[in-house]
Design an enzyme around this catalytic site. Structure first.
Site, short mmCIF file in Angstrom:
data_model
loop_
_atom_site.label_atom_id
_atom_site.label_comp_id
_atom_site.label_asym_id
_atom_site.label_seq_id
_atom_site.Cartn_x
_atom_site.Cartn_y
_atom_site.Cartn_z
N HIS A 217 0.84 -1.21 0.00
CA HIS A 217 0.00 0.00 0.00
C HIS A 217 0.88 1.26 0.00
O HIS A 217 0.61 2.23 -0.71
CB HIS A 217 -0.88 0.05 1.26
CG HIS A 217 -1.84 -1.08 1.39
ND1 HIS A 217 -1.74 -2.04 2.36
CD2 HIS A 217 -2.95 -1.38 0.66
CE1 HIS A 217 -2.74 -2.89 2.24
NE2 HIS A 217 -3.49 -2.53 1.22
N GLY B 8 -2.85 -1.98 -6.74
CA GLY B 8 -1.74 -2.94 -6.75
C GLY B 8 -2.05 -4.13 -7.64
O GLY B 8 -3.18 -4.64 -7.66
N GLN C 267 -9.09 -7.35 -10.01
CA GLN C 267 -9.68 -6.12 -9.45
C GLN C 267 -9.17 -4.90 -10.22
O GLN C 267 -9.92 -3.95 -10.46
CB GLN C 267 -9.34 -6.00 -7.97
CG GLN C 267 -9.71 -4.64 -7.38
CD GLN C 267 -9.54 -4.60 -5.88
OE1 GLN C 267 -10.42 -5.02 -5.15
NE2 GLN C 267 -8.42 -4.09 -5.40
O1 PAF Z 1 -8.16 -4.03 -2.63
C1 PAF Z 1 -8.82 -3.58 -1.67
O2 PAF Z 1 -8.31 -3.40 -0.56
C2 PAF Z 1 -10.30 -3.29 -1.86
O3 PAF Z 1 -10.88 -4.23 -2.70
C3 PAF Z 1 -10.59 -1.86 -2.33
C4 PAF Z 1 -10.01 -1.57 -3.71
C5 PAF Z 1 -10.03 -0.88 -1.32
C6 PAF Z 1 -12.11 -1.63 -2.41
O4 PAF Z 1 -12.71 -1.83 -1.16
#
Ligand code: PAF
Length: 272
Positions: A34, A145, A151
């Site tokens: 992160h 990431g 995603q």
């Molecule tokens: O990857 C994550 O932590 C979550 O899926 C996100 C993108 C913050 C959406 O809640």
């Protein structure tokens, strides 16, 4: 560092920015992966806003939601250390006002494959929270990431369809020294399991050298023998997430999901 809790405080924060804003959505339990997103956005010249919000709508498994690590004080400390400009910590109501559901559609089969198949409803939850965040924050850029490769594709589709002014960025997966992909869920693995899980990236690298169905089977066997229960291991086309048809191509990735000590681990490697 500015800490925001409400929609109103976020909107007034947006009035007083000196630089364009980048958004890094997270569910907290922050790790170097992160932080690398924040630092890259800062280096790209943005003021960075990080959200810490465990989005209940994207958890298909209630136990996973209950056990998801919650470490807000430590998260704030880490973000402060790297000079993050602002953090947004909304509650459920602030995101989903009156529990409403906006009808957001991305017209793509990707959302039903792999993660979408094994975690029914998961991507609907991701799509709805990203829509709410983007709509409220209206950043100039958003950073994700690569560990969550599918995603990333979904987020990119949401951006292309609804927020075409937002720049989409996908950054490489950060790894532990043994190759294990960093993940908030790793905090729940024993030291023994962390050592075992190193085999995942080792084996993905092995397949990437010679992608073939035969090698996929060999590698699956090795990962299983190490005590990891595989959910999927496949070579896919990055644009469509279709399984490999055997023809060598550039836009491919090896994707993996499995369970160790009851914890779900995912990883992937783009074949270049
Ligand atoms: O990857 C994550 O932590 C979550 O899926 C996100 C993108 C913050 C959406 O809640």
């Amino acid at each position: 560092m500015i800490v925001l809790f409400s929609r109103d405080s976020l909107l007034s924060y947006k009035q007083n920015l000196n630089k364009p804003l980048a958004f890094v959505p997270t569910m907290g339990a922050l790790h170097d992966g992160h932080l690398s997103l924040v630092e890259k956005a800062q280096n790209d010249g943005f003021e960075v806003l990080v959200s810490l919000f465990i989005n209940p709508r994207q958890f298909n498994n209630p136990e996973d939601l209950l056990k998801y690590p919650k470490t807000i004080p430590q998260d704030l400390e880490l973000l402060k250390r790297i000079k993050t400009h602002a953090v947004f910590i909304p509650d459920y109501q602030a995101i989903y006002q009156n529990n409403q559901t906006n009808e957001i559609f991305i017209d793509s089969e990707i959302q039903h494959k792999f993660e979408g198949h094994y975690r029914p409803g998961h991507f609907n939850g991701v799509i709805s929270v990203l829509y709410e965040f983007f709509n409220l924050i209206r950043p100039q850029a958003a950073y994700f990431g690569q560990k969550d490769l599918q995603q990333c594709s979904i987020a990119h589709l949401v951006i292309k369809k609804y927020f075409s002014n937002i720049e989409f960025h996908r950054l490489e997966t950060k790894r532990e020294s043994n190759g294990l992909a960093m993940s908030s869920r790793n905090a729940r693995l024993s030291l023994r399991a962390k050592n075992i899980a190193a085999i995942i990236f080792d084996q993905l690298q092995l397949i990437s050298k010679q992608p073939s169905t035969h090698n996929l089977h060999l590698v699956a066997k090795k990962i299983n023998e190490a005590g990891i229960e595989i959910e999927y291991l496949d070579i896919i086309d990055i644009q469509t997430f279709d399984s490999w048809n055997g023809i060598p191509s550039k836009n491919q990735a090896i994707i993996f999901a499995g369970y160790l000590e009851g914890i779900r681990l995912i990883d992937n490697l783009i074949i270049s």
